[in-house]
Design a protein around this motif. Structure first.
Motif, PDB file in Angstrom:
ATOM      1  N   GLU A 187     -54.823   4.194  30.099  1.00  0.00           N
ATOM      2  CA  GLU A 187     -55.171   4.147  31.543  1.00  0.00           C
ATOM      3  C   GLU A 187     -55.890   5.435  31.963  1.00  0.00           C
ATOM      4  O   GLU A 187     -56.807   5.404  32.778  1.00  0.00           O
ATOM      5  CB  GLU A 187     -53.901   3.968  32.378  1.00  0.00           C
ATOM      6  CG  GLU A 187     -53.241   2.604  32.240  1.00  0.00           C
ATOM      7  CD  GLU A 187     -51.821   2.557  32.812  1.00  0.00           C
ATOM      8  OE1 GLU A 187     -51.364   1.454  33.123  1.00  0.00           O
ATOM      9  OE2 GLU A 187     -51.175   3.621  32.944  1.00  0.00           O
ATOM     10  N   THR A 188     -55.455   6.567  31.390  1.00  0.00           N
ATOM     11  CA  THR A 188     -56.077   7.855  31.724  1.00  0.00           C
ATOM     12  C   THR A 188     -57.526   7.887  31.244  1.00  0.00           C
ATOM     13  O   THR A 188     -58.415   8.352  31.967  1.00  0.00           O
ATOM     14  CB  THR A 188     -55.284   9.018  31.090  1.00  0.00           C
ATOM     15  OG1 THR A 188     -53.953   8.991  31.608  1.00  0.00           O
ATOM     16  CG2 THR A 188     -55.914  10.369  31.412  1.00  0.00           C
ATOM     17  N   SER A 189     -57.783   7.342  30.048  1.00  0.00           N
ATOM     18  CA  SER A 189     -59.174   7.395  29.587  1.00  0.00           C
ATOM     19  C   SER A 189     -60.042   6.441  30.405  1.00  0.00           C
ATOM     20  O   SER A 189     -61.205   6.744  30.688  1.00  0.00           O
ATOM     21  CB  SER A 189     -59.284   7.204  28.073  1.00  0.00           C
ATOM     22  OG  SER A 189     -59.246   5.856  27.747  1.00  0.00           O
ATOM     23  N   LYS A 190     -59.467   5.312  30.858  1.00  0.00           N
ATOM     24  CA  LYS A 190     -60.208   4.424  31.774  1.00  0.00           C
ATOM     25  C   LYS A 190     -60.544   5.151  33.075  1.00  0.00           C
ATOM     26  O   LYS A 190     -61.629   5.018  33.629  1.00  0.00           O
ATOM     27  CB  LYS A 190     -59.354   3.199  32.132  1.00  0.00           C
ATOM     28  CG  LYS A 190     -59.656   1.970  31.320  1.00  0.00           C
ATOM     29  CD  LYS A 190     -59.003   0.771  31.999  1.00  0.00           C
ATOM     30  CE  LYS A 190     -58.914  -0.401  31.036  1.00  0.00           C
ATOM     31  NZ  LYS A 190     -58.071  -1.473  31.552  1.00  0.00           N
ATOM     32  N   MET A 191     -59.572   5.926  33.574  1.00  0.00           N
ATOM     33  CA  MET A 191     -59.799   6.679  34.821  1.00  0.00           C
ATOM     34  C   MET A 191     -60.913   7.710  34.608  1.00  0.00           C
ATOM     35  O   MET A 191     -61.760   7.906  35.478  1.00  0.00           O
ATOM     36  CB  MET A 191     -58.498   7.334  35.280  1.00  0.00           C
ATOM     37  CG  MET A 191     -58.555   8.021  36.636  1.00  0.00           C
ATOM     38  SD  MET A 191     -59.053   6.936  38.014  1.00  0.00           S
ATOM     39  CE  MET A 191     -57.516   6.063  38.339  1.00  0.00           C
ATOM     40  N   MET A 212     -55.167  18.327  31.800  1.00  0.00           N
ATOM     41  CA  MET A 212     -56.267  19.247  31.488  1.00  0.00           C
ATOM     42  C   MET A 212     -57.289  18.644  30.536  1.00  0.00           C
ATOM     43  O   MET A 212     -58.467  18.973  30.623  1.00  0.00           O
ATOM     44  CB  MET A 212     -55.722  20.555  30.910  1.00  0.00           C
ATOM     45  CG  MET A 212     -55.028  21.387  31.939  1.00  0.00           C
ATOM     46  SD  MET A 212     -56.134  21.725  33.332  1.00  0.00           S
ATOM     47  CE  MET A 212     -54.956  21.695  34.662  1.00  0.00           C
ATOM     48  N   ALA A 213     -56.861  17.762  29.647  1.00  0.00           N
ATOM     49  CA  ALA A 213     -57.835  17.134  28.746  1.00  0.00           C
ATOM     50  C   ALA A 213     -58.841  16.349  29.585  1.00  0.00           C
ATOM     51  O   ALA A 213     -60.056  16.422  29.363  1.00  0.00           O
ATOM     52  CB  ALA A 213     -57.117  16.219  27.764  1.00  0.00           C
ATOM     53  N   LEU A 214     -58.326  15.616  30.575  1.00  0.00           N
ATOM     54  CA  LEU A 214     -59.206  14.842  31.463  1.00  0.00           C
ATOM     55  C   LEU A 214     -60.104  15.771  32.273  1.00  0.00           C
ATOM     56  O   LEU A 214     -61.323  15.589  32.349  1.00  0.00           O
ATOM     57  CB  LEU A 214     -58.352  13.964  32.394  1.00  0.00           C
ATOM     58  CG  LEU A 214     -59.113  13.181  33.457  1.00  0.00           C
ATOM     59  CD1 LEU A 214     -60.045  12.166  32.824  1.00  0.00           C
ATOM     60  CD2 LEU A 214     -58.144  12.473  34.412  1.00  0.00           C
ATOM     61  N   LEU A 259     -53.439  23.213  29.071  1.00  0.00           N
ATOM     62  CA  LEU A 259     -54.715  23.813  29.492  1.00  0.00           C
ATOM     63  C   LEU A 259     -55.519  24.261  28.286  1.00  0.00           C
ATOM     64  O   LEU A 259     -56.733  24.182  28.275  1.00  0.00           O
ATOM     65  CB  LEU A 259     -54.435  24.996  30.432  1.00  0.00           C
ATOM     66  CG  LEU A 259     -55.648  25.781  30.943  1.00  0.00           C
ATOM     67  CD1 LEU A 259     -56.590  24.899  31.740  1.00  0.00           C
ATOM     68  CD2 LEU A 259     -55.196  26.953  31.800  1.00  0.00           C
ATOM     69  N   PHE A 260     -54.832  24.745  27.270  1.00  0.00           N
ATOM     70  CA  PHE A 260     -55.556  25.357  26.141  1.00  0.00           C
ATOM     71  C   PHE A 260     -55.429  24.531  24.859  1.00  0.00           C
ATOM     72  O   PHE A 260     -55.610  25.050  23.777  1.00  0.00           O
ATOM     73  CB  PHE A 260     -55.059  26.784  25.928  1.00  0.00           C
ATOM     74  CG  PHE A 260     -55.095  27.563  27.223  1.00  0.00           C
ATOM     75  CD1 PHE A 260     -56.309  27.956  27.750  1.00  0.00           C
ATOM     76  CD2 PHE A 260     -53.938  27.824  27.923  1.00  0.00           C
ATOM     77  CE1 PHE A 260     -56.363  28.618  28.957  1.00  0.00           C
ATOM     78  CE2 PHE A 260     -53.995  28.506  29.134  1.00  0.00           C
ATOM     79  CZ  PHE A 260     -55.211  28.907  29.651  1.00  0.00           C
TER      80      PHE A 260
END
Ligand SMILES: Nc1ncnc2c1ncn2[C@@H]1O[C@H](COP(=O)(O)OP(=O)(O)OP(=O)(O)O)[C@@H](O)[C@H]1O
Ligand SMILES: [Mg+2]
Length: 261
Positions: A187-191, A212-214, A259-260
């Motif tokens: 769902e996150t990658s679709k967003m 943070m990846a998004l 974040l990193f």
């Protein structure tokens, strides 16, 4: 790219405590500009200031060259700023399509619901608004769910319905408050793809997000807030290397650890 949304020395205090303090930044037209910072950093407060829900204690906000301080939310919406909410503001007793039409109201000459029972002209208007709402649902991958009750939607779809509703006001700038919160990886990658699609439509995006990846994948520029204050601004690469940001993020909870990565 032109400067689009700018604040100067923006401050908002609650009972003497500053949630946003002396904040100046500028976004560029057409960009995805993200605001990150730990819980309580003032991100949602900033969105509430930019959309007229809160009036600043002091400072300036300019959008597309004009001051918007003191304008009520519906005027700011008409100027072209729309938003999604951290907690979806969806009417659960309405269908998916009806929720999307709620956003269309400010652009119709006569309201959708009254239009359905009056003149041929307003019936045409209602049909046009419905077609636009369906287009926004298609864009968000929800058109097959148009007639569903909103309370039957899985959370991932509910978050995308938030986006469809916000797009219905035809924004020039869309503020997104944690669109990926509570979503699984797919769902996150679709967003993420949806955010990039919005940018491709020519709509500028301001994104608040803890994933943070998004954030690093979709942002042109980032602003880092720390206790309501400006900490740093830059590209994803610059922010990931920034020593002040690294120091501020060390020792924070798990939510901010990636974040990193
Ligand atoms: N209406 C209000 N009245 C009093 N204090 C408030 C109000 N709104 C926000 N605050 C305070 O302002 C600070 C910033 O809150 P805000 O919700 O903007 O943070 P945030 O960065 O969005 O956090 P999160 O990542 O948890 O969503 C917090 O200390 C919060 O308690
Ligand atoms: Mg928030």
């Amino acid at each position: 790219m032109d400067l689009f949304l700018e604040t100067q020395n923006l401050t908002k205090t609650f009972g003497g405590v500053a949630a946003i303090f002396n904040l100046s930044f500028a976004t560029r037209k057409g960009s995805v500009y993200s605001v990150i910072g730990p819980n309580g950093a003032g991100k949602t407060t900033l969105f509430n200031l930019l959309t007229g829900i809160y009036k600043p204690t002091s400072g300036a906000i300019r959008f597309a060259g004009s001051s918007i301080v003191g304008q009520p939310p519906h005027k700011i919406s008409r100027l072209g700023i729309s938003r999604t909410f951290q907690t979806p503001q969806i009417f659960l007793n309405m269908t998916v399509l009806e929720n999307t039409l709620v956003g269309c109201h400010s652009h119709g000459t006569s309201g959708f619901f009254s239009a359905a029972i009056s003149s041929p002209q307003s019936r045409r208007e209602a049909a046009r608004l419905k077609e636009q709402a369906m287009e926004n649902l298609r864009f968000c991958g929800l058109d097959h769910l148009a007639q569903r009750d909103s309370d039957a939607l899985p959370y991932g779809e509910l978050k995308r319905l938030e986006v469809a509703r916000a797009l219905s006001t035809k924004p020039k700038l869309l503020l997104m408050d944690e669109p990926a919160a509570g979503l699984n990886d797919s769902e996150t990658s679709k967003m993420g793809e949806l955010i990039q699609g919005i940018q491709k439509l020519g709509i500028s995006v301001m994104l608040v997000e803890h994933n943070m990846a998004l954030v690093m994948a979709v942002s042109d520029e980032l602003l880092v807030l720390n206790y309501g204050e400006y900490l740093a601004e830059g590209t994803p690469e610059q922010i990931q290397k920034n020593q002040k940001v690294i120091d501020a993020y060390l020792g924070m909870g798990d939510e901010n650890d990636d974040l990193f990565d």
